[in-house]
Design an enzyme around this catalytic site. Structure first.
Site, short mmCIF file in Angstrom:
data_model
loop_
_atom_site.label_atom_id
_atom_site.label_comp_id
_atom_site.label_asym_id
_atom_site.label_seq_id
_atom_site.Cartn_x
_atom_site.Cartn_y
_atom_site.Cartn_z
N ARG A 1 0.81 -1.23 0.00
CA ARG A 1 0.00 0.00 0.00
C ARG A 1 0.84 1.28 0.00
O ARG A 1 0.43 2.29 0.55
CB ARG A 1 -0.94 0.07 1.21
CG ARG A 1 -1.95 -1.02 1.30
CD ARG A 1 -2.96 -0.97 0.15
NE ARG A 1 -4.12 -1.78 0.46
CZ ARG A 1 -4.20 -3.09 0.23
NH1 ARG A 1 -3.18 -3.72 -0.33
NH2 ARG A 1 -5.29 -3.75 0.53
N SER B 1 -10.31 -0.71 4.25
CA SER B 1 -9.48 -1.05 5.41
C SER B 1 -8.99 0.22 6.07
O SER B 1 -8.37 1.06 5.43
CB SER B 1 -8.26 -1.85 4.98
OG SER B 1 -8.65 -3.05 4.38
N GLU C 1 -4.27 2.93 7.44
CA GLU C 1 -4.02 2.82 6.01
C GLU C 1 -4.68 4.01 5.31
O GLU C 1 -4.22 4.48 4.27
CB GLU C 1 -4.63 1.50 5.51
CG GLU C 1 -4.16 1.06 4.16
CD GLU C 1 -5.28 0.98 3.14
OE1 GLU C 1 -4.99 0.63 2.02
OE2 GLU C 1 -6.44 1.29 3.48
N1 EPU Z 1 -10.24 -11.91 10.38
C1 EPU Z 1 -10.66 -12.06 11.69
N2 EPU Z 1 -11.87 -11.56 12.03
C2 EPU Z 1 -12.68 -10.97 11.13
C3 EPU Z 1 -12.28 -10.84 9.79
C4 EPU Z 1 -11.03 -11.32 9.44
O1 EPU Z 1 -9.96 -12.60 12.53
O2 EPU Z 1 -13.79 -10.56 11.51
C5 EPU Z 1 -8.93 -12.49 10.00
C6 EPU Z 1 -9.12 -13.87 9.38
O3 EPU Z 1 -8.12 -14.70 9.88
C7 EPU Z 1 -8.90 -13.64 7.91
C8 EPU Z 1 -7.87 -12.52 7.98
O4 EPU Z 1 -8.30 -11.69 9.05
O5 EPU Z 1 -8.35 -14.76 7.28
C9 EPU Z 1 -7.80 -11.73 6.69
O6 EPU Z 1 -9.07 -11.16 6.39
P1 EPU Z 1 -9.40 -10.67 4.92
O7 EPU Z 1 -9.16 -11.74 3.95
O8 EPU Z 1 -10.75 -10.04 4.93
O9 EPU Z 1 -8.28 -9.60 4.60
P2 EPU Z 1 -7.59 -8.42 5.44
O10 EPU Z 1 -6.17 -8.78 5.64
O11 EPU Z 1 -8.39 -8.07 6.64
C10 EPU Z 1 -6.71 -7.23 3.29
C11 EPU Z 1 -6.77 -5.89 2.65
C12 EPU Z 1 -8.10 -5.67 1.96
C13 EPU Z 1 -8.28 -6.75 0.92
C14 EPU Z 1 -8.20 -8.13 1.60
C15 EPU Z 1 -8.20 -9.25 0.61
C16 EPU Z 1 -5.28 -4.49 3.96
C17 EPU Z 1 -5.14 -3.30 4.85
N3 EPU Z 1 -6.51 -4.83 3.61
O12 EPU Z 1 -7.65 -7.23 4.35
O13 EPU Z 1 -8.05 -4.42 1.30
O14 EPU Z 1 -9.52 -6.64 0.25
O15 EPU Z 1 -6.95 -8.22 2.33
O16 EPU Z 1 -6.99 -9.30 -0.05
O17 EPU Z 1 -4.27 -5.08 3.58
C18 EPU Z 1 -8.48 -2.07 1.50
O18 EPU Z 1 -7.28 -1.91 1.31
O19 EPU Z 1 -9.27 -1.11 1.69
C19 EPU Z 1 -9.01 -3.44 1.53
C20 EPU Z 1 -10.29 -3.72 1.79
#
Ligand code: EPU
Length: 310
Positions: free
Chosen positions: A142, A213, A306
């Site tokens: 990012r 995010s 972010e």
């Molecule tokens: N998780 C929890 N509780 C929850 C939701 C998620 O513990 O309620 C944990 C789970 O273990 C899950 C992990 O978080 O496997 C990852 O969750 P998710 O796949 O939703 O991804 P994220 O790491 O939370 C990132 C990006 C998102 C992007 C997704 C998918 C960042 C800051 N965010 O989120 O990007 O869509 O991965 O690749 O890296 C954005 O930048 O605005 C954005 C939405």
């Protein structure tokens, strides 16, 4: 809450940037993309400039040039319809093509840097248009030089992506492979799957205000990671171990937590939403601080936003 700026300028053609009297504009000058990753905390005293240049052009070698003002997901939809591989995992990310190259947007195992071929921009320092090689942009999670040492220098007018007719599915993130089982893989099938996953987890910006995010996923050294109880999900990355901020926030009991009109989104606690549509910047920043303090107190890890605060 509404905030205002001293001047809003919409640029519809590159030539307009050559004739602008920059010194007469209210300062500072800020370039706005779709605005989907910004939190305006108060009125902005300067000029907000938006590059509204459109157009999607396919070249003979399957590179595709988009005007900086093209909605990024319109480009994703176009590519999937053409049967071109590259941006399908980035489907439904809000924002515009110009900003995609600033922020190195990413989702489901793909970052835009993986498909960038060229960036065309007006160089305010040199007073001319330049082509920037993505290899020189210092892309990371990012981030890029456009956000650090080049901040304010370049105004991106077009972005060229390198797409492919050869299948290049990226399926290793989370539940994608499972969701796609037994389907014939095409860019359109993957796009539809990603859209389905996002719609389940993330608020629709057309209905509920958010900046996606709110925090970056922290990368911590191994000794810090080992001290965390509860077996957190994690991935090894350059520089340490990445832990989902969503997990840390959930462990602190903040899922659904409210501060006035601001709320930690119950389905994905990495997102802070304007739940009532009336949340003030102070309520959002207050909730942000509560989350940072709670994660710091419980895990000794500092979350960094972010979302860009203006
Ligand atoms: N998780 C929890 N509780 C929850 C939701 C998620 O513990 O309620 C944990 C789970 O273990 C899950 C992990 O978080 O496997 C990852 O969750 P998710 O796949 O939703 O991804 P994220 O790491 O939370 C990132 C990006 C998102 C992007 C997704 C998918 C960042 C800051 N965010 O989120 O990007 O869509 O991965 O690749 O890296 C954005 O930048 O605005 C954005 C939405």
């Amino acid at each position: 809450m509404k905030v205002s700026c001293a001047l809003y300028l919409e640029v519809e053609a590159e030539e307009e940037l050559l004739t602008l009297d920059w010194d007469s504009l209210p300062q500072p000058v800020m370039v706005l993309g779709g605005g989907s990753n910004l939190l305006f905390t108060k009125d902005f005293p300067g000029t907000v400039l938006h590059v509204g240049i459109g157009g999607i052009t396919r070249h003979a070698d399957d590179r595709v040039t988009c005007g900086a003002g093209v909605v990024f997901d319109d480009f994703c939809a176009w590519a999937a319809k053409e049967g071109l591989w590259g941006p399908e995992n980035l489907s439904l990310i809000p924002g515009e093509c110009g900003a995609s190259a600033v922020q190195n947007i990413g989702a489901y195992g793909v970052e835009v840097k993986d498909i960038l071929a060229d960036i065309r921009a007006y160089d305010r320092k040199e007073g001319r248009f330049v082509h920037i090689d993505p290899a020189t942009c210092g892309y990371g999670y990012r981030t890029s030089r456009f956000k650090t040492e080049w901040k304010g220098r370049y105004i991106i007018t077009a972005v060229t992506y390198r797409l492919s007719r050869e299948p290049r599915p990226v399926l290793d993130y989370g539940g994608i492979r499972k969701a796609l089982l037994e389907k014939t893989l095409t860019p359109l099938v993957i796009r539809d799957t990603i859209i389905g996953i996002r719609r389940e987890k993330l608020p629709d910006p057309a209905v509920t205000g958010s900046a996606g995010s709110f925090f970056c996923n922290p990368v911590v050294p191994e000794d810090v990671f080992k001290k965390i109880e509860g077996n957190p999900p994690h991935y090894e990355v350059e520089g340490g171990i990445k832990i989902p901020a969503a997990w840390l926030i959930e462990q602190c009991g903040f899922k659904g937590a409210r501060n006035g009109g601001a709320q930690v989104y119950p389905k994905q606690p990495l997102v802070i939403v304007n739940a009532t549509g009336e949340a003030s910047p102070q309520e959002i920043i207050g909730l942000e601080k509560q989350v940072i303090d709670a994660v710091q107190a419980k895990f000794g890890i500092t979350l960094h936003p972010e979302v860009e605060h203006v």
